[in-house]
Design a protein around this motif. Structure first.
Motif, PDB file in Angstrom:
ATOM      1  N   ASN A  61     122.423 105.407 -64.498  1.00  0.00           N
ATOM      2  CA  ASN A  61     123.075 104.779 -65.511  1.00  0.00           C
ATOM      3  C   ASN A  61     124.785 104.625 -65.261  1.00  0.00           C
ATOM      4  O   ASN A  61     125.135 103.495 -65.503  1.00  0.00           O
ATOM      5  N   VAL A  62     125.356 105.644 -64.989  1.00  0.00           N
ATOM      6  CA  VAL A  62     126.682 105.260 -64.521  1.00  0.00           C
ATOM      7  C   VAL A  62     126.793 104.810 -63.307  1.00  0.00           C
ATOM      8  O   VAL A  62     127.919 103.997 -63.119  1.00  0.00           O
ATOM      9  N   THR A  63     126.149 104.802 -62.364  1.00  0.00           N
ATOM     10  CA  THR A  63     126.257 104.271 -61.150  1.00  0.00           C
ATOM     11  C   THR A  63     126.219 102.753 -61.195  1.00  0.00           C
ATOM     12  O   THR A  63     127.191 102.256 -60.555  1.00  0.00           O
ATOM     13  N   ARG A  64     125.466 102.117 -62.226  1.00  0.00           N
ATOM     14  CA  ARG A  64     125.156 100.900 -62.418  1.00  0.00           C
ATOM     15  C   ARG A  64     126.665 100.224 -62.823  1.00  0.00           C
ATOM     16  O   ARG A  64     127.280  99.354 -62.413  1.00  0.00           O
ATOM     17  N   TRP A  65     127.293 101.299 -64.014  1.00  0.00           N
ATOM     18  CA  TRP A  65     128.445 100.806 -64.517  1.00  0.00           C
ATOM     19  C   TRP A  65     129.746 100.811 -63.589  1.00  0.00           C
ATOM     20  O   TRP A  65     130.407  99.910 -63.590  1.00  0.00           O
ATOM     21  N   ILE A  66     129.615 101.608 -62.688  1.00  0.00           N
ATOM     22  CA  ILE A  66     130.774 101.784 -61.575  1.00  0.00           C
ATOM     23  C   ILE A  66     130.423 100.294 -60.821  1.00  0.00           C
ATOM     24  O   ILE A  66     131.738  99.822 -60.138  1.00  0.00           O
ATOM     25  N   ALA A  67     129.310 100.330 -60.352  1.00  0.00           N
ATOM     26  CA  ALA A  67     128.920  98.841 -59.590  1.00  0.00           C
ATOM     27  C   ALA A  67     129.550  97.724 -60.143  1.00  0.00           C
ATOM     28  O   ALA A  67     130.185  96.755 -59.358  1.00  0.00           O
ATOM     29  N   ASP A  68     129.312  97.636 -61.416  1.00  0.00           N
ATOM     30  CA  ASP A  68     129.976  96.251 -62.281  1.00  0.00           C
ATOM     31  C   ASP A  68     131.663  96.354 -62.102  1.00  0.00           C
ATOM     32  O   ASP A  68     132.202  95.347 -62.094  1.00  0.00           O
ATOM     33  N   ILE A  69     132.052  97.588 -62.078  1.00  0.00           N
ATOM     34  CA  ILE A  69     133.815  97.847 -62.155  1.00  0.00           C
ATOM     35  C   ILE A  69     134.304  97.310 -60.518  1.00  0.00           C
ATOM     36  O   ILE A  69     134.904  96.390 -60.371  1.00  0.00           O
ATOM     37  N   VAL A  70     133.409  98.059 -59.564  1.00  0.00           N
ATOM     38  CA  VAL A  70     134.022  97.771 -58.112  1.00  0.00           C
ATOM     39  C   VAL A  70     133.575  96.148 -57.314  1.00  0.00           C
ATOM     40  O   VAL A  70     134.351  95.618 -56.635  1.00  0.00           O
ATOM     41  N   GLY A  71     132.649  95.482 -58.276  1.00  0.00           N
ATOM     42  CA  GLY A  71     132.033  94.259 -57.685  1.00  0.00           C
ATOM     43  C   GLY A  71     131.658  94.154 -56.419  1.00  0.00           C
ATOM     44  O   GLY A  71     131.577  95.282 -55.677  1.00  0.00           O
ATOM     45  N   PRO A  72     131.470  92.955 -55.915  1.00  0.00           N
ATOM     46  CA  PRO A  72     130.905  92.641 -54.551  1.00  0.00           C
ATOM     47  C   PRO A  72     131.796  93.055 -53.386  1.00  0.00           C
ATOM     48  O   PRO A  72     131.237  93.212 -52.307  1.00  0.00           O
ATOM     49  N   SER A  73     133.109  93.211 -53.689  1.00  0.00           N
ATOM     50  CA  SER A  73     133.942  93.590 -52.448  1.00  0.00           C
ATOM     51  C   SER A  73     133.977  95.174 -52.271  1.00  0.00           C
ATOM     52  O   SER A  73     134.557  95.373 -51.646  1.00  0.00           O
ATOM     53  N   GLY A  74     133.305  95.723 -53.279  1.00  0.00           N
ATOM     54  CA  GLY A  74     133.188  97.376 -53.176  1.00  0.00           C
ATOM     55  C   GLY A  74     131.985  97.857 -52.696  1.00  0.00           C
ATOM     56  O   GLY A  74     130.976  97.029 -52.410  1.00  0.00           O
ATOM     57  N   PHE A  75     131.786  99.301 -52.710  1.00  0.00           N
ATOM     58  CA  PHE A  75     130.370  99.729 -52.425  1.00  0.00           C
ATOM     59  C   PHE A  75     130.381 101.096 -53.041  1.00  0.00           C
ATOM     60  O   PHE A  75     131.148 101.463 -53.365  1.00  0.00           O
ATOM     61  N   VAL A  76     129.064 101.016 -53.579  1.00  0.00           N
ATOM     62  CA  VAL A  76     128.710 102.317 -54.480  1.00  0.00           C
ATOM     63  C   VAL A  76     127.451 102.854 -53.743  1.00  0.00           C
ATOM     64  O   VAL A  76     126.520 102.247 -53.803  1.00  0.00           O
ATOM     65  N   LEU A  77     127.407 104.065 -53.932  1.00  0.00           N
ATOM     66  CA  LEU A  77     126.179 104.960 -53.363  1.00  0.00           C
ATOM     67  C   LEU A  77     125.967 105.979 -54.464  1.00  0.00           C
ATOM     68  O   LEU A  77     126.746 106.861 -54.794  1.00  0.00           O
ATOM     69  N   GLY A  78     124.569 105.807 -54.973  1.00  0.00           N
ATOM     70  CA  GLY A  78     124.129 106.871 -55.777  1.00  0.00           C
ATOM     71  C   GLY A  78     123.364 107.848 -55.118  1.00  0.00           C
ATOM     72  O   GLY A  78     122.543 107.594 -54.139  1.00  0.00           O
ATOM     73  N   VAL A  79     123.597 109.143 -55.202  1.00  0.00           N
ATOM     74  CA  VAL A  79     123.073 110.149 -54.469  1.00  0.00           C
ATOM     75  C   VAL A  79     122.319 111.115 -55.515  1.00  0.00           C
ATOM     76  O   VAL A  79     122.885 111.597 -56.387  1.00  0.00           O
ATOM     77  N   ASP A  80     121.284 111.412 -55.136  1.00  0.00           N
ATOM     78  CA  ASP A  80     120.386 112.464 -56.067  1.00  0.00           C
ATOM     79  C   ASP A  80     119.361 113.197 -55.019  1.00  0.00           C
ATOM     80  O   ASP A  80     118.861 112.619 -53.993  1.00  0.00           O
ATOM     81  N   CYS A  81     119.040 114.424 -55.206  1.00  0.00           N
ATOM     82  CA  CYS A  81     118.237 115.020 -54.639  1.00  0.00           C
ATOM     83  C   CYS A  81     116.738 114.935 -54.923  1.00  0.00           C
ATOM     84  O   CYS A  81     115.799 115.234 -54.219  1.00  0.00           O
ATOM     85  N   SER A  82     116.736 114.065 -56.036  1.00  0.00           N
ATOM     86  CA  SER A  82     115.170 113.835 -56.511  1.00  0.00           C
ATOM     87  C   SER A  82     114.741 112.376 -56.224  1.00  0.00           C
ATOM     88  O   SER A  82     115.239 111.178 -56.830  1.00  0.00           O
ATOM     89  N   ALA A  83     113.629 112.398 -55.361  1.00  0.00           N
ATOM     90  CA  ALA A  83     113.178 110.880 -55.328  1.00  0.00           C
ATOM     91  C   ALA A  83     112.514 110.173 -56.430  1.00  0.00           C
ATOM     92  O   ALA A  83     112.724 109.085 -56.559  1.00  0.00           O
TER      93      ALA A  83
END
Length: 275
Positions: A61-83
């Motif tokens: 949920n927050v990962t997607r909000w961050i991606a909206d802010i950094v935009g296509p020129s940025g890079f967002v990686l969501g990491v979790d231990c649960s598949a």
């Protein structure tokens, strides 16, 4: 099975459900703490073009909000231990360049890139037996000058005014289960100290307490209790009739007690910079 054996077998397991079973609760929790989260990231100067890692991203949920802010020129990686969490995250639509996701355990992040401008951990450290080690792992992912951001709820400060018996019981049960699973329900105020131990500098701390106003948000305690119910039973903290009665009390509370002020746990927001 004895009570001591039940408690021993329950230790070191995640308190909550994961994947689709947890999606609604995670979405509501994200909404409750979103103002504190966005304030934290804005103070950390989140901006277009940044490289950001969201550790313990859950269903994203927050990962997607961050991606909206950094935009296509940025890079967002969501990491979790649960598949299961990541499957839900990857299935969600996003209006911007989609974040990427990777399965990894916060206890060992060595396989991830180590050049992030910002690393976020939200509602993560309280679930860990060794939060100090996790902070060191996350700090290692930062480039020099990069910022580690943490938001941790202080479980003892969930409260209702006037006090409500079912709600108080819910908080007490959750706090005890976290302890039995190796978690740290009282951790939040200690995070700045963990940042100092990890050699981070320019440490800041802010505190906010969200109010649960809408019926949707006030349903969170009942959702959490239903979801954690099997864990409560496995740990011998409650019996089935009492659990069912507690859930009914929390559901009625959310529906009927509109005049009662319901407060989420204090959100401790910390930042620290890598030298």
């Amino acid at each position: 099975m004895t009570s001591d054996r039940r408690r021993a077998e329950a230790r070191s397991q995640y308190v909550h459900a994961v994947g689709e079973e947890a999606a609604e609760r995670l979405a509501i929790a994200g909404e409750i703490y979103l103002p504190a989260t966005t304030g934290l990231l804005r103070r950390a100067a989140l901006a277009p073009g940044m490289r950001v890692a969201d550790i313990g991203c859950g269903t994203g949920n927050v990962t997607r909000w961050i991606a909206d802010i950094v935009g296509p020129s940025g890079f967002v990686l969501g990491v979790d231990c649960s598949a299961a969490q990541l499957l839900v995250a990857q299935a969600q639509p996003t209006a911007s360049t989609p974040p990427r996701y990777r399965q990894a355990d916060v206890r060992d992040l060595s396989a991830l890139p180590h050049d992030f401008d910002l690393v976020l951990a939200r509602c993560l450290l309280l679930h860990l037996e060794d939060p100090a080690a996790a902070v060191r792992q996350m700090a290692s992912l930062l480039r020099p000058g990069g910022v580690l951001c943490s938001l941790e709820p202080h479980v003892p400060t969930w409260s209702s005014h006037p006090a409500h018996g079912a709600f108080t019981r819910h908080v007490d049960l959750y706090r005890e289960l976290l302890r039995l699973r190796g978690g740290q329900p009282d951790l939040a105020p200690t995070v700045p100290g963990l940042f100092r131990e990890a050699a981070l500098t320019q440490i800041t701390i802010n505190v906010a307490q969200p109010l649960l106003v809408s019926a949707r948000h006030r349903a969170h305690p009942a959702l959490t209790t239903r979801e954690c119910g099997p864990s409560y039973l496995a740990a011998g903290l409650i019996d089935e009739p009492s659990l069912a009665e507690l859930v009914r009390g929390l559901e009625s509370f959310a529906d009927d007690d509109a005049d009662t002020t319901l407060c989420a746990g204090l959100a401790f927001q910390a930042t620290g910079t890598k030298a």
